[in-house]
Design an enzyme around this catalytic site. Structure first.
Site, PDB file in Angstrom:
ATOM      1  N   GLY A  50       8.923  38.521  42.870  1.00  0.00           N
ATOM      2  CA  GLY A  50       8.523  37.401  43.161  1.00  0.00           C
ATOM      3  C   GLY A  50       9.793  36.054  43.196  1.00  0.00           C
ATOM      4  N   GLU A 104      22.459  39.332  39.584  1.00  0.00           N
ATOM      5  CA  GLU A 104      21.579  40.094  38.633  1.00  0.00           C
ATOM      6  C   GLU A 104      19.901  40.727  39.464  1.00  0.00           C
ATOM      7  OE1 GLU A 104      20.406  41.872  36.136  1.00  0.00           O
ATOM      8  OE2 GLU A 104      21.766  40.640  35.360  1.00  0.00           O
ATOM      9  N   LYS A 112      18.952  49.873  45.434  1.00  0.00           N
ATOM     10  CA  LYS A 112      18.945  48.873  44.124  1.00  0.00           C
ATOM     11  C   LYS A 112      19.501  50.608  43.631  1.00  0.00           C
ATOM     12  CE  LYS A 112      14.903  46.182  44.257  1.00  0.00           C
ATOM     13  NZ  LYS A 112      13.141  46.198  43.466  1.00  0.00           N
TER      14      LYS A 112
END
Length: 449
Positions: free
Chosen positions: A314, A141, A217
């Site tokens: 992040g 994920e 991605k």
């Protein structure tokens, strides 16, 4: 119900054995994974049905201090560590040794959770095949949009639907850079330096500004959405290195915002996947995505249009997605069952970027005399491309960087109707050859209208 020591009880009322978790890599993301495993130990055990025990953290350098990580857990023997784990979490990045270590873990019977988009885009079939043969899970994920739940909805929640299109911002660094160029008037280099100072961009920002991260991605998402293996080489990639402050300023004047978009489309002819900067109408939700945030639209036949929005990068956001996967694979080991395996049955052909249907906005410096616009329009018509809008601005910037006298040059902004990318590119090339055209200042696709 729990045993006196707090361990969850099994069906036979005996405490379940702790599941051994090995962590490969302990950078910004890895340290956050350790924090969550440590601070939420009791909650995780209750959710999984068994304790999760961090048995080791593989690093390259033992001398580096890592806040919140017990030095006794650190090891440079990654190969030995994965052989004694039930679940391996890989956050080291890169192709090797990550691939070899994950394959070793799978062969030893461990389920794998990874955030490695580069490896998945380059060689996910190998990992899928190994996991299926070993009967273990492969979850990822965090590889696409950090904390945003996107992989699971695409490959599980929408498994009963037919996805037609994915459109979105999947790289927080470039979105921050373009946003600063738009809101603060910065040029590209200065905006990138600011992103580096804030920790949004690496010392070498090529993967982000060059579009490589977004392309990886896009390949992963397209493979899941269209049940087809989408090689990274089939993804058309353009970064933002050619975007200027002038491009961003003119975008605002024409009611648009420049964004780096990942676009995956399924047509009757096959699958088209591309990453490139584009003009997005200011009224579109993607135009309002600021800073280092990500947003992705998924369009399905039955569900319609879905939007996923949140922090796409992040340490803590990425660790959140990783831990969600850890809980899922851990539950399977405790209760039985397995997660999704590779779905490639559709085996759709890959289409070139030239086949994509899009719109262009081109800015031209032209001779300021009668008949020039009709010449440009004739070229467009000759290539089967129609004009949606045309605008003339006074005093364009000349070839020497100085403002040209209004009497000598005019600045034309032409937006086309939809056509194939190949037809539009050929049109621009032909327009550039006109004697009345001093230069083609900028050409950007228009998406999301």
């Amino acid at each position: 119900m729990a045993a006196p020591n707090g361990a969850p009880l099994g069906a036979d009322s005996e405490p379940r054995r702790a599941l051994r978790v090995a962590l490969l890599g302990c950078g910004v993301v890895g340290t956050q994974v350790v924090r969550l495993l440590t601070q939420q130990r009791a909650d995780l055990a209750a959710r999984v049905g068994a304790p999760l025990e961090l048995v080791g953290v593989a690093v390259r350098d033992l001398t580096i201090a890592r806040e919140g990580v017990d030095p006794a857990l650190l090891t440079t023997d990654a190969a030995g560590l994965v052989e004694r784990a039930d679940i391996v979490v890989e956050v080291m990045g890169g192709i090797e040794p990550a691939r070899s270590l994950m394959l070793s873990a799978i062969a030893a019977g461990a389920s794998v959770v990874t955030a490695n988009k580069a490896l998945l885009a380059a060689d996910s079939p190998t990992l899928y095949a190994a996991a299926e043969a070993a009967g273990v899970d492969l979850y990822f994920e965090a590889a696409v949009a950090a904390a945003i739940p996107l992989v699971r909805p695409v490959r599980e929640s929408l498994a009963g639907d037919r996805i037609k299109r994915i459109l979105g911002i999947v790289n927080g660094t470039t979105n921050y850079v373009l946003d600063q160029m738009a809101t603060e008037g910065l040029d590209l280099d200065l905006a990138v330096k600011q992103a580096q100072q804030l920790g949004y961009a690496e010392a070498d920002p090529t993967a982000d500004v060059g579009g490589y991260d977004a392309a990886a991605k896009a390949a992963i998402l397209a493979s899941l959405a269209f049940h087809t293996r989408v090689p990274l080489a089939s993804v058309h990639r353009e970064g933002i290195t050619g975007i200027t402050a002038d491009d961003v300023a003119w975008a605002g004047r024409t009611g648009h915002v420049v964004k780096l978009l990942a676009i995956a489309e399924r047509t009757d002819d096959g699958v088209s996947v591309r990453v490139h900067p584009a003009l997005v109408p200011a009224s579109h939700p993607l135009a309002g995505v600021h800073g280092a945030f990500n947003a992705v639209f998924v369009e399905a036949e039955a569900a319609g249009e879905l939007m996923f929005y949140g922090r796409g990068a992040g340490g803590a956001p990425t660790a959140s997605a990783i831990m969600g996967d850890v809980v899922s694979v851990a539950r399977h080991r405790v209760l039985g069952g397995r997660g999704p395996v590779e779905s490639k049955y559709a085996d759709l052909p890959m289409l070139p970027a030239s086949a994509a249907i899009t719109r262009y906005q081109m800015r031209l410096d032209v001779a300021d005399r009668p008949g020039v616009l009709s010449q440009v329009a004739a070229v467009l018509a000759g290539h089967g491309v129609s004009i949606e809008a045309v605008r003339q601005a006074p005093q364009p910037v000349g070839l020497d960087g100085e403002v040209a006298p209004a009497a000598s040059l005019a600045h034309l902004i032409i937006t086309t109707h939809a056509a194939t990318d190949a037809a539009l590119a050929a049109t621009v090339a032909a327009i550039a050859e006109l004697d009345s055209v001093t230069r083609v200042v900028s050409v950007l696709r228009v998406e999301g209208a």
